[in-house]
Design a protein around this motif. Structure first.
Motif, mmCIF file in Angstrom:
data_model
loop_
_atom_site.group_PDB
_atom_site.id
_atom_site.type_symbol
_atom_site.label_atom_id
_atom_site.label_comp_id
_atom_site.label_asym_id
_atom_site.label_seq_id
_atom_site.Cartn_x
_atom_site.Cartn_y
_atom_site.Cartn_z
ATOM 1 N N THR A 1 0.860 -1.171 0.000
ATOM 2 C CA THR A 1 0.000 0.000 0.000
ATOM 3 C C THR A 1 0.898 1.222 0.000
ATOM 4 O OG1 THR A 1 -1.649 -1.196 1.273
ATOM 5 C CG2 THR A 1 -1.826 1.195 1.244
ATOM 6 N N ARG A 2 0.640 2.137 -0.906
ATOM 7 C CA ARG A 2 1.474 3.336 -0.997
ATOM 8 C C ARG A 2 0.851 4.454 -0.169
ATOM 9 N NH1 ARG A 2 2.967 6.805 -6.330
ATOM 10 N NH2 ARG A 2 0.862 7.533 -5.993
ATOM 11 N N TYR A 3 1.684 5.125 0.588
ATOM 12 C CA TYR A 3 1.262 6.277 1.373
ATOM 13 C C TYR A 3 2.090 7.474 0.950
ATOM 14 C CZ TYR A 3 -1.756 3.882 4.674
ATOM 15 O OH TYR A 3 -2.793 3.203 5.243
ATOM 16 N N LYS A 4 1.542 8.648 1.236
ATOM 17 C CA LYS A 4 2.344 9.852 1.034
ATOM 18 C C LYS A 4 2.279 10.704 2.282
ATOM 19 C CE LYS A 4 -1.242 12.196 -1.678
ATOM 20 N NZ LYS A 4 -1.526 12.810 -2.972
ATOM 21 N N ILE A 5 3.410 11.325 2.553
ATOM 22 C CA ILE A 5 3.536 12.284 3.645
ATOM 23 C C ILE A 5 3.432 13.639 2.984
ATOM 24 C CG2 ILE A 5 5.070 13.194 5.423
ATOM 25 C CD1 ILE A 5 6.298 10.313 5.530
ATOM 26 N N THR A 6 2.496 14.450 3.440
ATOM 27 C CA THR A 6 2.197 15.676 2.709
ATOM 28 C C THR A 6 1.687 16.772 3.629
ATOM 29 O OG1 THR A 6 0.996 16.523 0.787
ATOM 30 C CG2 THR A 6 -0.169 14.948 2.161
ATOM 31 N N ILE B 1 6.309 13.108 0.024
ATOM 32 C CA ILE B 1 7.181 11.957 0.221
ATOM 33 C C ILE B 1 6.325 10.709 0.093
ATOM 34 C CG2 ILE B 1 8.671 10.726 1.842
ATOM 35 C CD1 ILE B 1 9.184 13.504 3.157
ATOM 36 N N TYR B 2 6.745 9.792 -0.755
ATOM 37 C CA TYR B 2 6.001 8.554 -1.006
ATOM 38 C C TYR B 2 6.747 7.366 -0.414
ATOM 39 C CZ TYR B 2 3.279 11.281 -4.297
ATOM 40 O OH TYR B 2 2.459 12.237 -4.854
ATOM 41 N N VAL B 3 5.988 6.433 0.149
ATOM 42 C CA VAL B 3 6.574 5.220 0.713
ATOM 43 C C VAL B 3 5.579 4.077 0.561
ATOM 44 C CG1 VAL B 3 5.801 5.764 3.068
ATOM 45 C CG2 VAL B 3 7.732 4.207 2.723
ATOM 46 N N ALA B 4 6.092 2.905 0.239
ATOM 47 C CA ALA B 4 5.250 1.703 0.145
ATOM 48 C C ALA B 4 5.310 0.990 1.489
ATOM 49 C CB ALA B 4 5.730 0.790 -0.970
ATOM 50 N N ILE B 5 4.157 0.730 2.056
ATOM 51 C CA ILE B 5 4.078 0.076 3.361
ATOM 52 C C ILE B 5 4.047 -1.429 3.133
ATOM 53 C CG2 ILE B 5 2.781 -0.140 5.510
ATOM 54 C CD1 ILE B 5 3.902 2.707 4.989
ATOM 55 N N SER B 6 5.127 -2.094 3.525
ATOM 56 C CA SER B 6 5.241 -3.531 3.312
ATOM 57 C C SER B 6 5.404 -4.290 4.627
ATOM 58 C CB SER B 6 6.442 -3.814 2.412
ATOM 59 O OG SER B 6 7.604 -3.262 3.003
ATOM 60 N N HIS B 7 5.435 -3.567 5.741
ATOM 61 C CA HIS B 7 5.713 -4.162 7.046
ATOM 62 C C HIS B 7 5.136 -3.201 8.089
ATOM 63 C CE1 HIS B 7 8.199 -5.310 10.497
ATOM 64 N NE2 HIS B 7 8.536 -6.414 9.837
ATOM 65 N N THR C 1 6.623 5.726 9.060
ATOM 66 C CA THR C 1 5.932 6.739 8.249
ATOM 67 C C THR C 1 5.182 7.714 9.154
ATOM 68 O OG1 THR C 1 5.729 5.200 6.401
ATOM 69 C CG2 THR C 1 4.195 7.065 6.423
ATOM 70 N N MET C 2 4.479 7.195 10.155
ATOM 71 C CA MET C 2 3.757 8.066 11.093
ATOM 72 C C MET C 2 4.726 8.942 11.877
ATOM 73 S SD MET C 2 0.574 5.690 12.440
ATOM 74 C CE MET C 2 1.594 4.395 13.118
ATOM 75 N N GLU C 3 5.861 8.380 12.270
ATOM 76 C CA GLU C 3 6.883 9.135 13.002
ATOM 77 C C GLU C 3 7.430 10.280 12.146
ATOM 78 O OE1 GLU C 3 11.479 8.205 13.980
ATOM 79 O OE2 GLU C 3 10.064 6.701 14.748
ATOM 80 N N VAL C 4 7.734 9.999 10.891
ATOM 81 C CA VAL C 4 8.252 11.027 9.980
ATOM 82 C C VAL C 4 7.198 12.124 9.775
ATOM 83 C CG1 VAL C 4 8.941 11.493 7.585
ATOM 84 C CG2 VAL C 4 9.916 9.534 8.817
ATOM 85 N N ALA C 5 5.956 11.722 9.559
ATOM 86 C CA ALA C 5 4.880 12.701 9.344
ATOM 87 C C ALA C 5 4.739 13.617 10.562
ATOM 88 C CB ALA C 5 3.564 11.990 9.045
ATOM 89 N N ARG C 6 4.757 13.042 11.752
ATOM 90 C CA ARG C 6 4.666 13.868 12.977
ATOM 91 C C ARG C 6 5.844 14.824 13.055
ATOM 92 N NH1 ARG C 6 3.065 8.988 15.334
ATOM 93 N NH2 ARG C 6 5.178 8.625 16.091
ATOM 94 N N GLY C 7 7.055 14.317 12.799
ATOM 95 C CA GLY C 7 8.253 15.132 12.872
ATOM 96 C C GLY C 7 8.257 16.283 11.881
ATOM 97 N N MET C 8 7.591 16.085 10.749
ATOM 98 C CA MET C 8 7.539 17.129 9.716
ATOM 99 C C MET C 8 6.259 17.964 9.815
ATOM 100 S SD MET C 8 9.378 15.441 6.452
ATOM 101 C CE MET C 8 9.963 17.052 5.979
ATOM 102 N N GLU C 9 5.468 17.698 10.847
ATOM 103 C CA GLU C 9 4.180 18.385 11.013
ATOM 104 C C GLU C 9 3.352 18.271 9.733
ATOM 105 O OE1 GLU C 9 4.972 22.320 12.483
ATOM 106 O OE2 GLU C 9 5.936 21.551 14.294
ATOM 107 N N ALA C 10 3.272 17.041 9.251
ATOM 108 C CA ALA C 10 2.575 16.760 8.004
ATOM 109 C C ALA C 10 1.562 15.640 8.243
ATOM 110 C CB ALA C 10 3.585 16.338 6.933
ATOM 111 N N ASN C 11 0.791 15.341 7.235
ATOM 112 C CA ASN C 11 -0.181 14.252 7.272
ATOM 113 C C ASN C 11 0.354 13.079 6.487
ATOM 114 O OD1 ASN C 11 -2.277 15.779 8.628
ATOM 115 N ND2 ASN C 11 -2.468 16.893 6.711
ATOM 116 N N TYR C 12 -0.145 11.902 6.775
ATOM 117 C CA TYR C 12 0.142 10.736 5.940
ATOM 118 C C TYR C 12 -1.207 10.199 5.462
ATOM 119 C CZ TYR C 12 -0.970 8.107 10.166
ATOM 120 O OH TYR C 12 -1.595 7.612 11.272
ATOM 121 N N ILE C 13 -1.297 9.971 4.184
ATOM 122 C CA ILE C 13 -2.541 9.503 3.604
ATOM 123 C C ILE C 13 -2.256 8.423 2.571
ATOM 124 C CG2 ILE C 13 -3.895 11.602 4.001
ATOM 125 C CD1 ILE C 13 -3.298 12.456 1.156
#
Length: 102
Positions: free
Chosen positions: A5-10, A75-81, A88-100
């Motif tokens: 599943t692909r997510y993006k941090i935005t 930022i795009y990332v494929a969730i495989s694990h 991904t959630m940690e990065v989004a929080r650190g960048m004050e961004a959303n992940y969808i």
């Protein structure tokens, strides 16, 4: 084979345009000892090697490299694990961004 599943941090401005900047991402990930910046991503499957140029922040889990790719303000990332989702959630929080998903 299970599909990732692909997510993006935005982050978006009032008009809905992505606002993450490459320099901001490079600075953020440079401060993280578990990420490495590369200007390409190389993968081999079925004996064929493919090299993709771009901006990649590489993270590893259980010996597998996970690319977080900066592209057009997101930022795009494929969730495989499950650990990749946590990162991904940690990065989004650190960048004050959303992940969808998407």
């Amino acid at each position: 084979m299970k599909m990732n599943t692909r997510y993006k941090i935005t982050r978006h401005d009032a008009e809905g345009n992505p606002t993450l900047k490459l320099e901001e991402c490079q600075s953020f990930f440079a401060a993280k000892s578990d990420f490495e910046y590369r200007d390409f991503y190389s993968v081999t499957q079925d004996g064929v090697n493919m090299k993709i140029n771009g901006h990649f922040f590489m993270w590893q889990i259980e010996g597998v490299e996970i690319p977080f790719r900066f592209f057009e303000g997101e930022i795009y990332v494929a969730i495989s694990h499950p650990a990749v989702m946590e990162k991904t959630m940690e990065v989004a929080r650190g960048m004050e961004a959303n992940y969808i998903e998407g």
